[in-house]
Scaffold this motif. Structure first.
Motif, PDB file in Angstrom:
ATOM      1  N   TYR A   1       0.843  -1.188   0.000  1.00 12.79           N
ATOM      2  CA  TYR A   1       0.000   0.000   0.000  1.00 12.79           C
ATOM      3  C   TYR A   1       0.881   1.242   0.000  1.00 12.79           C
ATOM      4  N   PRO A   2       0.757   2.110  -1.004  1.00 12.89           N
ATOM      5  CA  PRO A   2       1.638   3.287  -1.081  1.00 12.89           C
ATOM      6  C   PRO A   2       1.215   4.384  -0.110  1.00 12.89           C
ATOM      7  N   GLU A   3       2.199   4.999   0.519  1.00 17.37           N
ATOM      8  CA  GLU A   3       1.913   6.145   1.374  1.00 17.37           C
ATOM      9  C   GLU A   3       2.306   7.450   0.696  1.00 17.37           C
ATOM     10  N   VAL A   4       3.485   7.412   0.068  1.00 15.17           N
ATOM     11  CA  VAL A   4       3.958   8.612  -0.611  1.00 15.17           C
ATOM     12  C   VAL A   4       4.364   8.253  -2.023  1.00 15.17           C
ATOM     13  N   GLU A   5       4.450   9.282  -2.861  1.00 14.05           N
ATOM     14  CA  GLU A   5       4.855   9.062  -4.249  1.00 14.05           C
ATOM     15  C   GLU A   5       6.222   8.390  -4.295  1.00 14.05           C
ATOM     16  N   GLY A   6       6.332   7.519  -5.280  1.00 19.21           N
ATOM     17  CA  GLY A   6       7.561   6.758  -5.429  1.00 19.21           C
ATOM     18  C   GLY A   6       7.476   5.380  -4.826  1.00 19.21           C
ATOM     19  N   ASP A   7       6.511   5.154  -3.906  1.00 22.62           N
ATOM     20  CA  ASP A   7       6.336   3.823  -3.322  1.00 22.62           C
ATOM     21  C   ASP A   7       5.815   2.855  -4.385  1.00 22.62           C
ATOM     22  N   HIS A   8       6.144   1.571  -4.202  1.00 21.76           N
ATOM     23  CA  HIS A   8       5.590   0.526  -5.075  1.00 21.76           C
ATOM     24  C   HIS A   8       4.184   0.177  -4.589  1.00 21.76           C
ATOM     25  N   MET A   9       3.232   0.116  -5.508  1.00 23.36           N
ATOM     26  CA  MET A   9       1.848  -0.195  -5.166  1.00 23.36           C
ATOM     27  C   MET A   9       1.445  -1.506  -5.818  1.00 23.36           C
ATOM     28  N   THR A  10       0.884  -2.441  -5.025  1.00 22.13           N
ATOM     29  CA  THR A  10       0.365  -3.706  -5.556  1.00 22.13           C
ATOM     30  C   THR A  10      -1.027  -3.937  -4.995  1.00 22.13           C
ATOM     31  N   LEU A  11      -1.999  -4.121  -5.893  1.00 21.73           N
ATOM     32  CA  LEU A  11      -3.383  -4.408  -5.511  1.00 21.73           C
ATOM     33  C   LEU A  11      -3.738  -5.820  -5.951  1.00 21.73           C
ATOM     34  N   THR A  12      -4.510  -6.522  -5.110  1.00 19.49           N
ATOM     35  CA  THR A  12      -4.950  -7.889  -5.423  1.00 19.49           C
ATOM     36  C   THR A  12      -6.466  -7.939  -5.451  1.00 19.49           C
ATOM     37  N   CYS A  13      -6.994  -8.602  -6.473  1.00 19.86           N
ATOM     38  CA  CYS A  13      -8.442  -8.836  -6.585  1.00 19.86           C
ATOM     39  C   CYS A  13      -8.701 -10.232  -6.017  1.00 19.86           C
ATOM     40  N   ASP A  14      -9.171 -10.289  -4.776  1.00 19.08           N
ATOM     41  CA  ASP A  14      -9.248 -11.547  -4.042  1.00 19.08           C
ATOM     42  C   ASP A  14     -10.646 -12.149  -4.142  1.00 19.08           C
ATOM     43  N   THR A  15     -10.725 -13.435  -4.505  1.00 18.43           N
ATOM     44  CA  THR A  15     -11.985 -14.168  -4.546  1.00 18.43           C
ATOM     45  C   THR A  15     -11.689 -15.635  -4.281  1.00 18.43           C
ATOM     46  N   SER A  16     -12.734 -16.443  -4.108  1.00 14.57           N
ATOM     47  CA  SER A  16     -12.540 -17.887  -3.920  1.00 14.57           C
ATOM     48  C   SER A  16     -13.496 -18.632  -4.840  1.00 14.57           C
ATOM     49  N   LEU A  17     -12.966 -19.632  -5.504  1.00  8.27           N
ATOM     50  CA  LEU A  17     -13.703 -20.402  -6.508  1.00  8.27           C
ATOM     51  C   LEU A  17     -14.453 -21.548  -5.838  1.00  8.27           C
ATOM     52  N   SER A  18     -15.646 -21.853  -6.356  1.00  9.94           N
ATOM     53  CA  SER A  18     -16.455 -22.946  -5.806  1.00  9.94           C
ATOM     54  C   SER A  18     -15.735 -24.283  -5.994  1.00  9.94           C
ATOM     55  N   PRO A  19     -15.724 -25.135  -4.963  1.00 11.31           N
ATOM     56  CA  PRO A  19     -15.135 -26.475  -5.123  1.00 11.31           C
ATOM     57  C   PRO A  19     -15.897 -27.341  -6.121  1.00 11.31           C
ATOM     58  N   LEU A  20     -17.117 -26.888  -6.502  1.00  9.76           N
ATOM     59  CA  LEU A  20     -17.886 -27.637  -7.505  1.00  9.76           C
ATOM     60  C   LEU A  20     -17.318 -27.442  -8.901  1.00  9.76           C
ATOM     61  N   ARG A  21     -16.572 -26.344  -9.128  1.00  7.00           N
ATOM     62  CA  ARG A  21     -15.992 -26.059 -10.439  1.00  7.00           C
ATOM     63  C   ARG A  21     -14.534 -25.619 -10.264  1.00  7.00           C
ATOM     64  N   PRO A  22     -13.686 -26.516  -9.751  1.00  6.05           N
ATOM     65  CA  PRO A  22     -12.327 -26.099  -9.374  1.00  6.05           C
ATOM     66  C   PRO A  22     -11.445 -25.677 -10.544  1.00  6.05           C
ATOM     67  N   GLY A  23     -11.736 -26.124 -11.736  1.00  5.96           N
ATOM     68  CA  GLY A  23     -10.851 -25.820 -12.866  1.00  5.96           C
ATOM     69  C   GLY A  23     -11.261 -24.609 -13.680  1.00  5.96           C
ATOM     70  N   THR A  24     -12.223 -23.833 -13.188  1.00  6.10           N
ATOM     71  CA  THR A  24     -12.730 -22.696 -13.952  1.00  6.10           C
ATOM     72  C   THR A  24     -11.662 -21.608 -14.085  1.00  6.10           C
TER      73      THR A  24
END
Length: 479
Positions: free
Chosen positions: A296-319
């Motif tokens: 999480y960046p605080e000031v300019e010049g910091d590296h910023m990485t965002l993650t889109c977090d979700t969980s897949l249903s065990p009924l369709r694990p290979g989706t």
């Protein structure tokens, strides 16, 4: 009429693939006749292959005749019995014929199904004068002392089943006119035109994005194979599939909002039946995503990485899932297989409300995250080039200062400074924020500026300041 019924039977076989049984019909359509009257029995069956069929008639378990029709020109009581027919290997249900020798019979159709428009007739032998007919159902009078010999029951349902009786006064051939009351009765069994439907779902279970199919399953009476049925479907009591000839209802790409209590309805012009409800829950293929700041960046010049977090249903694990990212509603990373978005050196303009989507590769299911506000603060302020005076006499010492203020969030950050004259570098980046000329000359006049940097990716420039070096002669200023 026989050809039409055969055609219908053939059509139903081709459509359903279900083997159909022959049906015995009577002409006239009464299951009880007087001795001496005639009747024709027909074995109706839809032939699905070319060539003639062999029809065999069975009475009380014994073969008695061959041929599609069986006519009795003048019936006797011995013709009473249970008749069935066989076409190819299929055998019909039994049809009961009663031949009686009395004076009155209660005519009723051979088969009675719910939805039929039923009429009974109190029939007497020809050649006799009759009057005053009364009808009963289960020993209760339902139509009394009428000149008409018919009872119009109307459209029947299961409650109309029971024991019916009629009485009629008939004049017998004696010296005096004498009316004698005769009676007959018959048991009416009202058969199901079709069974109460059952709603069936496939596949089980259903996951978001699946093609869901509902089938309204019922079975039609084999004695009424040509009956046209129509089907409708409901969710939570509201119609989702209008009445049609199809007994199926499909949802191309099921969503969670398609969950609910489903039922179906089958109807003809006169009979309507609805299935029990079944509860259908559409399982989530994946949960709603959450956007998380891993770095999480605080000031300019910091590296910023965002993650889109979700969980897949065990009924369709290979989706396979795909992820895009947005800032203030504008796309900053297109759909791809990575659930991360990164900025190597965040700038002030990277501030904003970030969100992400998750979707399947075919686009059938897509969900959005909430917003994550990110505010990137200055690491240091835009520099200001300061000089004691912008008019310097030749020979004087000229000192320029590149002033900036460092964020208190990162007090130990090392800054570097560079100076320029007319766009040309006069002092390379270094730790000193000053630039000096020991003995200024006229040619040192020009537009001066400075840069400040914390890294190669974060550099800020000052505004230009014009400095004039004035000529100095014999202690007098040069005007």
């Amino acid at each position: 009429m026989e050809d039409l019924l055969s055609y219908v039977l053939v059509f139903l076989y081709l459509q359903t693939g279900v083997a159909l049984s022959p049906v015995v019909t009577f002409t006239p359509n009464w299951k009880k006749i007087f001795t001496g009257e005639s009747i024709t029995m027909t074995c109706d069956f839809g032939s699905t292959r070319g060539g003639d069929l062999t029809y065999t008639w069975i009475k009380d378990g014994k073969r008695v005749r061959t041929g599609k029709t069986f006519t009795i020109p003048s019936a006797i009581t011995a013709h009473s019995g249970d008749y069935s027919c066989r076409a190819r290997t299929e055998r019909s249900v039994t049809a009961r014929l009663d031949v009686v020798g009395g004076m009155v019979i209660l005519w009723a159709p051979l088969y009675v199904h719910e939805g039929d428009d039923l009429t009974l007739r109190c029939h007497h032998r020809s050649g006799y004068i009759a009057q005053y007919t009364t009808f009963y159902k289960d020993d209760s009078v339902i139509q009394s002392w009428r000149e008409t010999s018919e009872l119009h029951v109307g459209i029947v349902n299961m409650t109309d089943a029971g024991r019916y009786k009629c009485t009629k006064e008939i004049s017998l051939p004696t010296i005096y006119v004498k009316y004698v009351t005769f009676q007959d009765e018959v048991v009416i069994n009202v058969q199901n035109l079709f069974e109460v439907p059952e709603i069936i779902m496939t596949p089980i279970p259903v996951v978001e994005g699946d093609h869901m199919t509902l089938t309204c399953d019922t079975s039609l009476s084999p004695l009424r194979p040509g009956t046209e049925l129509t089907f409708a479907f409901y969710r939570d009591g509201r119609n989702v599939g209008e009445f049609s000839s199809s007994n199926g209802y499909g949802v191309q790409s099921a969503q969670v909002k398609d969950s609910g209590k489903y039922s179906c309805e089958v109807t003809t012009n006169s009979v309507q039946k609805r299935s029990q409800e079944i509860k259908i829950q559409i399982n989530e293929l994946f949960v709603n995503p959450t956007i998380i700041g891993i770095q999480y960046p605080e000031v300019e010049g910091d590296h910023m990485t965002l993650t889109c977090d979700t969980s897949l249903s065990p009924l369709r694990p290979g989706t396979e899932l795909q992820f895009p990212f947005y800032r203030d509603g504008r796309n900053v990373q297109e759909f791809n297989s990575s659930n991360q978005y990164g900025v190597q050196s965040a700038q002030l303009e990277d501030s904003g409300n970030y969100s992400c989507d998750v979707r399947t590769s075919d686009g059938t299911v897509e969900k959005s995250s909430h917003f994550l506000p990110i505010v990137i603060k200055e690491l240091f302020s835009t520099p200001v080039l300061n000089v004691r005076t912008t008019e310097v006499l030749e020979g004087d010492t000229m000192t320029l200062t590149c002033d900036t203020s460092l964020s208190p969030l990162t007090p130990g950050t090392e800054l570097q400074f560079a100076f320029y004259k007319d766009g040309w570098n006069v002092q390379e980046f270094g730790s000193s924020h000053q630039y000096g000329v020991q003995s200024s000359q006229l040619e040192d006049s020009g537009n001066y500026s400075c840069d400040v940097r914390s890294s190669a990716r974060l550099v800020k420039k000052s505004a230009e300041v014009f400095i004039l070096i004035q000529w100095k002669f014999c202690g007098f200023d040069n005007f």
